[in-house]
Every structure is written in C-alpha cells, then in structure tokens.
Design a protein around this motif. Structure first.
Motif, PDB file in Angstrom:
ATOM      1  N   PRO A   1       0.810  -1.230   0.000  1.00 37.42           N
ATOM      2  CA  PRO A   1       0.000   0.000   0.000  1.00 37.42           C
ATOM      3  C   PRO A   1       0.845   1.282   0.000  1.00 37.42           C
ATOM      4  N   GLU A   2       1.959   1.277   0.750  1.00 34.99           N
ATOM      5  CA  GLU A   2       2.804   2.470   0.767  1.00 34.99           C
ATOM      6  C   GLU A   2       3.445   2.706  -0.597  1.00 34.99           C
ATOM      7  N   VAL A   3       3.944   1.647  -1.210  1.00 31.50           N
ATOM      8  CA  VAL A   3       4.562   1.784  -2.531  1.00 31.50           C
ATOM      9  C   VAL A   3       3.542   2.320  -3.527  1.00 31.50           C
ATOM     10  N   ARG A   4       2.342   1.777  -3.508  1.00 32.99           N
ATOM     11  CA  ARG A   4       1.301   2.214  -4.458  1.00 32.99           C
ATOM     12  C   ARG A   4       0.843   3.640  -4.181  1.00 32.99           C
ATOM     13  N   LYS A   5       0.931   4.087  -2.946  1.00 31.51           N
ATOM     14  CA  LYS A   5       0.579   5.468  -2.613  1.00 31.51           C
ATOM     15  C   LYS A   5       1.532   6.443  -3.306  1.00 31.51           C
ATOM     16  N   HIS A   6       2.815   6.089  -3.353  1.00 23.67           N
ATOM     17  CA  HIS A   6       3.829   6.979  -3.925  1.00 23.67           C
ATOM     18  C   HIS A   6       4.147   6.671  -5.386  1.00 23.67           C
ATOM     19  N   ASN A   7       3.954   5.431  -5.809  1.00 27.78           N
ATOM     20  CA  ASN A   7       4.286   5.003  -7.169  1.00 27.78           C
ATOM     21  C   ASN A   7       3.169   4.091  -7.671  1.00 27.78           C
ATOM     22  N   LYS A   8       2.171   4.683  -8.265  1.00 28.83           N
ATOM     23  CA  LYS A   8       0.970   3.925  -8.646  1.00 28.83           C
ATOM     24  C   LYS A   8       1.223   2.833  -9.690  1.00 28.83           C
ATOM     25  N   SER A   9       2.090   3.085 -10.655  1.00 28.95           N
ATOM     26  CA  SER A   9       2.261   2.113 -11.732  1.00 28.95           C
ATOM     27  C   SER A   9       3.679   1.555 -11.846  1.00 28.95           C
ATOM     28  N   THR A  10       4.519   1.842 -10.875  1.00 31.02           N
ATOM     29  CA  THR A  10       5.898   1.345 -10.905  1.00 31.02           C
ATOM     30  C   THR A  10       5.910  -0.162 -10.671  1.00 31.02           C
ATOM     31  N   PRO A  11       6.677  -0.911 -11.456  1.00 25.69           N
ATOM     32  CA  PRO A  11       6.763  -2.363 -11.214  1.00 25.69           C
ATOM     33  C   PRO A  11       7.319  -2.656  -9.814  1.00 25.69           C
ATOM     34  N   VAL A  12       6.783  -3.711  -9.199  1.00 27.78           N
ATOM     35  CA  VAL A  12       7.188  -4.110  -7.848  1.00 27.78           C
ATOM     36  C   VAL A  12       7.644  -5.565  -7.889  1.00 27.78           C
ATOM     37  N   LEU A  13       8.794  -5.834  -7.270  1.00 28.37           N
ATOM     38  CA  LEU A  13       9.303  -7.194  -7.136  1.00 28.37           C
ATOM     39  C   LEU A  13       9.286  -7.574  -5.661  1.00 28.37           C
ATOM     40  N   LEU A  14       8.927  -8.809  -5.380  1.00 30.16           N
ATOM     41  CA  LEU A  14       8.970  -9.328  -4.021  1.00 30.16           C
ATOM     42  C   LEU A  14      10.185 -10.225  -3.898  1.00 30.16           C
ATOM     43  N   VAL A  15      11.050  -9.953  -2.905  1.00 27.89           N
ATOM     44  CA  VAL A  15      12.294 -10.700  -2.748  1.00 27.89           C
ATOM     45  C   VAL A  15      12.387 -11.261  -1.336  1.00 27.89           C
ATOM     46  N   ALA A  16      12.635 -12.569  -1.260  1.00 33.89           N
ATOM     47  CA  ALA A  16      12.861 -13.229   0.034  1.00 33.89           C
ATOM     48  C   ALA A  16      14.348 -13.138   0.358  1.00 33.89           C
ATOM     49  N   CYS A  17      14.672 -12.602   1.510  1.00 34.19           N
ATOM     50  CA  CYS A  17      16.057 -12.480   1.959  1.00 34.19           C
ATOM     51  C   CYS A  17      16.329 -13.493   3.065  1.00 34.19           C
ATOM     52  N   LYS A  18      17.584 -13.714   3.327  1.00 30.88           N
ATOM     53  CA  LYS A  18      18.051 -14.650   4.349  1.00 30.88           C
ATOM     54  C   LYS A  18      17.653 -16.089   4.030  1.00 30.88           C
ATOM     55  N   VAL A  19      17.535 -16.425   2.750  1.00 26.95           N
ATOM     56  CA  VAL A  19      17.134 -17.778   2.368  1.00 26.95           C
ATOM     57  C   VAL A  19      18.170 -18.819   2.767  1.00 26.95           C
ATOM     58  N   ASP A  20      19.400 -18.381   3.005  1.00 26.41           N
ATOM     59  CA  ASP A  20      20.419 -19.322   3.470  1.00 26.41           C
ATOM     60  C   ASP A  20      20.083 -19.881   4.848  1.00 26.41           C
ATOM     61  N   LEU A  21      19.186 -19.227   5.567  1.00 21.56           N
ATOM     62  CA  LEU A  21      18.796 -19.693   6.897  1.00 21.56           C
ATOM     63  C   LEU A  21      17.646 -20.698   6.864  1.00 21.56           C
ATOM     64  N   ARG A  22      17.014 -20.870   5.710  1.00 24.25           N
ATOM     65  CA  ARG A  22      15.834 -21.726   5.644  1.00 24.25           C
ATOM     66  C   ARG A  22      16.150 -23.170   6.007  1.00 24.25           C
ATOM     67  N   PHE A  23      17.167 -23.730   5.434  1.00 23.65           N
ATOM     68  CA  PHE A  23      17.465 -25.140   5.649  1.00 23.65           C
ATOM     69  C   PHE A  23      18.720 -25.365   6.483  1.00 23.65           C
TER      70      PHE A  23
END
Length: 171
Positions: free
Chosen positions: A124-146
């Motif tokens: 919601p915050e990103v869309r408030k400031h950048n309505k049509s900007t592409p957004v990527l979702l990135v998982a960090c710390k994946v080395d801790l998963r296993f």
C-alpha cells in the motif's frame, strides 16, 4: 527510465529497496554492488545505517560499485542504481520513491511478520507513492531456511533476535 549523469550513453535504472528493519535489504544491495555472495567486509552493518545516502555516495565515489552496476540489456548500457531505505524512516522513503523505475519489497525468510507486512504495509505504501511502478517481491536470508539456524547467527547486534525453527517460512 532515468537518465544517468555519469555517461549520457547509458540508462540509469533507479531501484528502491524497501522492507521491515533487519530483513536483509542492505546485505542484498551490498552483495549486488560488490558482486560478492557475502560482502561482510565491505558492507559493515555494525555501524549506523544512513538511509538512501549509501546509494548516492557509493555510486559517485566508488568505481567498483559503479562498474558492477553497469551491464548491457538488449544492446543498451544500463546502470542499476540501488537505493537502500531504512524500515522506520517514512520521510526518507518518500524521498527515495521519487522517480523510481522499480521497487523491490524485501521480507525475511525467518520472520513471518515481515512477510505479512508486505501486503499490510509495504505494497500500500509503494502504491501510494508510485501507482504504476513495477514491484518485485524478494525473500532475503534464504540461506537460513534449511541451515541449522543458531549456528548461522554468529554475531549478535542490537537488531538481531534468536531464530527458532518455527520462525522459518517454508515454500
């Protein structure tokens, strides 16, 4: 796409990286900026973090970071400008969002709350400031998963917390 001031023949892509505190945003940016898997020696998070200034200063003053930012995409020289933000500094993020070409929302693989915050707060915050900007979702710390989590966390800083196996988000 933004124009670059360093070289008129290259296109600068402004990529703003956001997410909760302590999800791995700065480590992600530093590993890309220095082309290293674990840039601990160059990206010291034990010192105080200054939001957005890292990107501005590093791309202007560090030749290695500037060179690593450049690549060729479809015959065009592109310079990826990564803007680090601090999770709880709303005014600085508003400044960072300006003229962003893409926004990366980060969450920690070992903090389910940070994943929930993506839809409750960050998008919601990103869309408030950048309505049509592409957004990527990135998982960090994946080395801790296993990995054996307690062995992976060697230095305890003020932003660190003990991670239990129940904290890990599985696919």
């Amino acid at each position: 796409m933004s124009d670059s001031t360093e070289n008129p023949n290259e296109v600068a892509i402004k990529c703003v990286v956001v997410g909760d505190n302590n999800v791995g945003k700065t480590r992600l940016i530093c590993s890309r900026a220095y082309n290293e898997e674990a840039p601990n020696n160059r990206c010291n998070t034990s010192t105080s973090h200054v939001p957005t200034v890292w990107a501005i200063d590093q791309y202007r003053n560090n030749k290695q970071v500037l060179d690593n930012a450049r690549c060729v995409v479809d015959g065009t020289i592109v310079s990826l400008r990564l803007w680090d933000t601090f999770g709880d500094h709303h005014k600085n993020r508003r400044f960072a969002y300006g003229k962003a070409d893409v926004v990366v929302i980060c969450f920690s693989i070992c903090d389910e709350k940070s994943l929930n915050q993506v839809t409750k707060f960050w998008l919601p915050e990103v869309r408030k400031h950048n309505k049509s900007t592409p957004v990527l979702l990135v998982a960090c710390k994946v080395d801790l998963r296993f990995a054996e989590v307690r062995e992976k966390i060697k230095c305890k800083g003020t932003l660190s917390k003990t991670i239990k196996k129940s904290d890990i988000i599985f696919p």
